[in-house]
Write a protein that holds these residues in place. Sequence first.
Motif, PDB file in Angstrom:
ATOM      1  N   THR A   1       0.653  -1.040  -0.469  1.00  0.00           N
ATOM      2  CA  THR A   1       0.054   0.095   0.118  1.00  0.00           C
ATOM      3  C   THR A   1       0.843   1.244  -0.007  1.00  0.00           C
ATOM      4  O   THR A   1       2.012   0.895   0.655  1.00  0.00           O
ATOM      5  N   PRO A   2       0.480   2.554  -0.852  1.00  0.00           N
ATOM      6  CA  PRO A   2       0.981   3.126  -1.119  1.00  0.00           C
ATOM      7  C   PRO A   2       1.203   4.279   0.444  1.00  0.00           C
ATOM      8  O   PRO A   2       0.569   3.915   0.136  1.00  0.00           O
ATOM      9  N   PRO A   3       1.789   5.159   0.504  1.00  0.00           N
ATOM     10  CA  PRO A   3       1.355   6.088   1.457  1.00  0.00           C
ATOM     11  C   PRO A   3       0.605   6.759   1.441  1.00  0.00           C
ATOM     12  O   PRO A   3      -0.052   6.527   2.571  1.00  0.00           O
ATOM     13  N   ALA A   4      -0.403   7.302   0.510  1.00  0.00           N
ATOM     14  CA  ALA A   4      -1.989   8.298   0.366  1.00  0.00           C
ATOM     15  C   ALA A   4      -1.804   7.983  -0.686  1.00  0.00           C
ATOM     16  O   ALA A   4      -1.197   8.159  -2.081  1.00  0.00           O
ATOM     17  N   MET A   5      -3.222   7.150  -0.915  1.00  0.00           N
ATOM     18  CA  MET A   5      -3.926   6.691  -2.333  1.00  0.00           C
ATOM     19  C   MET A   5      -5.163   6.717  -2.705  1.00  0.00           C
ATOM     20  O   MET A   5      -5.512   6.221  -1.493  1.00  0.00           O
ATOM     21  N   ALA A   6      -5.255   7.346  -3.405  1.00  0.00           N
ATOM     22  CA  ALA A   6      -7.082   7.508  -4.031  1.00  0.00           C
ATOM     23  C   ALA A   6      -7.539   7.546  -5.700  1.00  0.00           C
ATOM     24  O   ALA A   6      -6.565   7.059  -6.244  1.00  0.00           O
ATOM     25  N   THR A   7      -8.989   6.617  -5.731  1.00  0.00           N
ATOM     26  CA  THR A   7      -9.236   6.850  -6.912  1.00  0.00           C
ATOM     27  C   THR A   7     -10.452   7.409  -6.994  1.00  0.00           C
ATOM     28  O   THR A   7     -11.225   7.460  -6.200  1.00  0.00           O
TER      29      THR A   7
ATOM     30  N   PRO B   1     -14.915   7.566 -22.988  1.00  0.00           N
ATOM     31  CA  PRO B   1     -15.373   6.499 -21.299  1.00  0.00           C
ATOM     32  C   PRO B   1     -14.840   6.504 -20.540  1.00  0.00           C
ATOM     33  O   PRO B   1     -14.364   6.707 -20.096  1.00  0.00           O
ATOM     34  N   GLU B   2     -15.412   5.693 -19.581  1.00  0.00           N
ATOM     35  CA  GLU B   2     -15.117   5.715 -17.835  1.00  0.00           C
ATOM     36  C   GLU B   2     -14.125   4.766 -17.466  1.00  0.00           C
ATOM     37  O   GLU B   2     -13.685   3.682 -17.684  1.00  0.00           O
ATOM     38  N   CYS B   3     -13.194   5.770 -16.557  1.00  0.00           N
ATOM     39  CA  CYS B   3     -11.605   5.648 -16.808  1.00  0.00           C
ATOM     40  C   CYS B   3     -11.901   6.018 -14.741  1.00  0.00           C
ATOM     41  O   CYS B   3     -12.663   6.417 -14.078  1.00  0.00           O
ATOM     42  N   GLN B   4     -10.972   4.873 -14.891  1.00  0.00           N
ATOM     43  CA  GLN B   4     -10.431   4.978 -13.318  1.00  0.00           C
ATOM     44  C   GLN B   4      -9.213   6.558 -13.002  1.00  0.00           C
ATOM     45  O   GLN B   4      -8.243   6.272 -13.874  1.00  0.00           O
ATOM     46  N   LEU B   5      -8.904   6.978 -11.637  1.00  0.00           N
ATOM     47  CA  LEU B   5      -8.136   8.221 -11.994  1.00  0.00           C
ATOM     48  C   LEU B   5      -7.473   7.870 -10.667  1.00  0.00           C
ATOM     49  O   LEU B   5      -8.215   7.619 -10.210  1.00  0.00           O
ATOM     50  N   MET B   6      -6.746   7.323 -10.716  1.00  0.00           N
ATOM     51  CA  MET B   6      -5.445   6.420  -9.095  1.00  0.00           C
ATOM     52  C   MET B   6      -4.080   8.234  -8.350  1.00  0.00           C
ATOM     53  O   MET B   6      -4.088   8.453  -9.988  1.00  0.00           O
ATOM     54  N   THR B   7      -4.428   8.051  -7.760  1.00  0.00           N
ATOM     55  CA  THR B   7      -3.136   9.113  -7.589  1.00  0.00           C
ATOM     56  C   THR B   7      -2.680   8.928  -6.026  1.00  0.00           C
ATOM     57  O   THR B   7      -3.474   7.723  -5.447  1.00  0.00           O
ATOM     58  N   VAL B   8      -0.830   8.532  -6.073  1.00  0.00           N
ATOM     59  CA  VAL B   8      -0.377   8.122  -4.973  1.00  0.00           C
ATOM     60  C   VAL B   8       0.512   9.381  -4.546  1.00  0.00           C
ATOM     61  O   VAL B   8       1.105  10.353  -5.340  1.00  0.00           O
ATOM     62  N   ARG B   9      -0.009   9.922  -3.324  1.00  0.00           N
ATOM     63  CA  ARG B   9       0.967  11.158  -2.864  1.00  0.00           C
ATOM     64  C   ARG B   9       1.703  10.610  -1.849  1.00  0.00           C
ATOM     65  O   ARG B   9       1.665  10.208  -1.039  1.00  0.00           O
TER      66      ARG B   9
ATOM     67  N   PRO C   1       2.538  14.745  -6.877  1.00  0.00           N
ATOM     68  CA  PRO C   1       2.142  13.227  -7.198  1.00  0.00           C
ATOM     69  C   PRO C   1       1.847  12.192  -7.696  1.00  0.00           C
ATOM     70  O   PRO C   1       1.623  12.870  -9.283  1.00  0.00           O
ATOM     71  N   GLN C   2       2.284  11.421  -8.031  1.00  0.00           N
ATOM     72  CA  GLN C   2       1.912  10.406  -9.565  1.00  0.00           C
ATOM     73  C   GLN C   2       0.406  10.247  -9.780  1.00  0.00           C
ATOM     74  O   GLN C   2      -0.482  10.013  -8.737  1.00  0.00           O
ATOM     75  N   LEU C   3       0.172  10.655 -11.152  1.00  0.00           N
ATOM     76  CA  LEU C   3      -1.397  10.344 -11.661  1.00  0.00           C
ATOM     77  C   LEU C   3      -1.869   9.055 -12.449  1.00  0.00           C
ATOM     78  O   LEU C   3      -0.402   9.063 -13.385  1.00  0.00           O
ATOM     79  N   TRP C   4      -2.111   8.084 -12.403  1.00  0.00           N
ATOM     80  CA  TRP C   4      -2.092   7.363 -12.890  1.00  0.00           C
ATOM     81  C   TRP C   4      -3.764   7.244 -13.947  1.00  0.00           C
ATOM     82  O   TRP C   4      -4.983   6.950 -13.340  1.00  0.00           O
ATOM     83  N   LEU C   5      -4.795   6.955 -14.987  1.00  0.00           N
ATOM     84  CA  LEU C   5      -5.705   7.091 -15.489  1.00  0.00           C
ATOM     85  C   LEU C   5      -5.364   5.495 -16.271  1.00  0.00           C
ATOM     86  O   LEU C   5      -5.268   5.071 -17.437  1.00  0.00           O
ATOM     87  N   SER C   6      -6.892   5.184 -16.189  1.00  0.00           N
ATOM     88  CA  SER C   6      -7.095   2.907 -16.301  1.00  0.00           C
ATOM     89  C   SER C   6      -8.174   2.551 -16.318  1.00  0.00           C
ATOM     90  O   SER C   6      -9.478   3.551 -15.577  1.00  0.00           O
TER      91      SER C   6
END
Length: 367
Positions: A262-268, A281-289, A297-302
């Motif tokens: 688990t990263p220190p702080a993560m949200a989707t 299209p519906e996607c999930q955006l995830m961040t790790v701070r 903060p890192q950001l991913w789209l999936s």
Amino acid sequence: MYGLTPHHQQLLRAFITELFEELPRADQRRWAGAYLEGLLTTPGKKTLRRMADTLGASSTASQSLHQFVNASPWQWGPVRDRLAQWVGQRSTPDSLVLDMAYIRKRGNQSCGVHTRYIPGEGVGSCQLALAAMLAGRDHIAPVDWDLHLPGRWLEDPAARTRTRIPDALVPRSAGRQALDLVDAQDPRLTAALPVVGNFSCADGITSLVMGLTRRSREFVLAVPATMLVRTERGNAVPAGQMWGPSRPQYPDHSDRPHGWPTPPAMATAMVRLPLTHATGPECQLMTVRPSNGSRTPQLWLSNVHDRRRMYVLAGRLDDSARLIEVLADRFGLADFEGRSYPGWHHYTTLVSAAYAWSQVSHTYEPA
């Protein structure tokens, strides 16, 4: 990895025969083998003269090596296809990874060289390459490449002629190049693999997302904080502002699988692309701070909805970043002594082959 035993030399000869069997001339296949051995056994910078000296070849060997890479008209595509098959047969890839390689260069004559921002280094002169890699839980290997060509290289007839840029090449965003690279892979090997890509400093991400969606491909893409996304309430906001200054909450804290890092702080959050004439299209955006706030903060789209799997796949980009460093430091990625477009593709093909073989043959162990 320097100095091959007789057993390794025998294995390398078999690998070279398999990989380069479609090269039409015996002398091409011979110099392909010599170049590959030079990359594997020459310590330090992989200059033509140093490789020729390491091989104990004749005084004219460096010129022959130069001729093979820069002027010999062999097709790199079939060699890369064979390399991908070879890697796939000896590993269990779970993703096709795309990452950017910033190859520092002096001068401005090598094909594709331009001045740009280089992450972590500032503004500098470089070639920008896009690498395609087959990756799994404990392995990753490069199997294909593309070279970004800024407008001045494509709009200058003299530069195109001098560096032998094909007439068919037109300006493309990084997203379009990535999609072309995905399409170039053997579908029997990669069609079922999710595409994991680092596009946090790239353009054309919307076209890439839509292209992968049309191809029914799963994806996990690192994206810039400035990329616009549409929230569930219909607002279009930069991805980096989705959660504001508040601390993100861990997803599924109560039923997190045992052993899930688990990263220190993560949200989707569920988002869509703010398209003008269609529904994205519906996607999930995830961040790790980072917990200490030391970096952006890192950001991913999936479109992968399983958050654990999405997080694991995103980690493949850490592997690809380390791999690109290894290719530069130990396999000569930045040492190409030529200026032409075909020469660059020949060279990156050989670098990829040298790395892939070293991993399977265990002549080189990553630090």
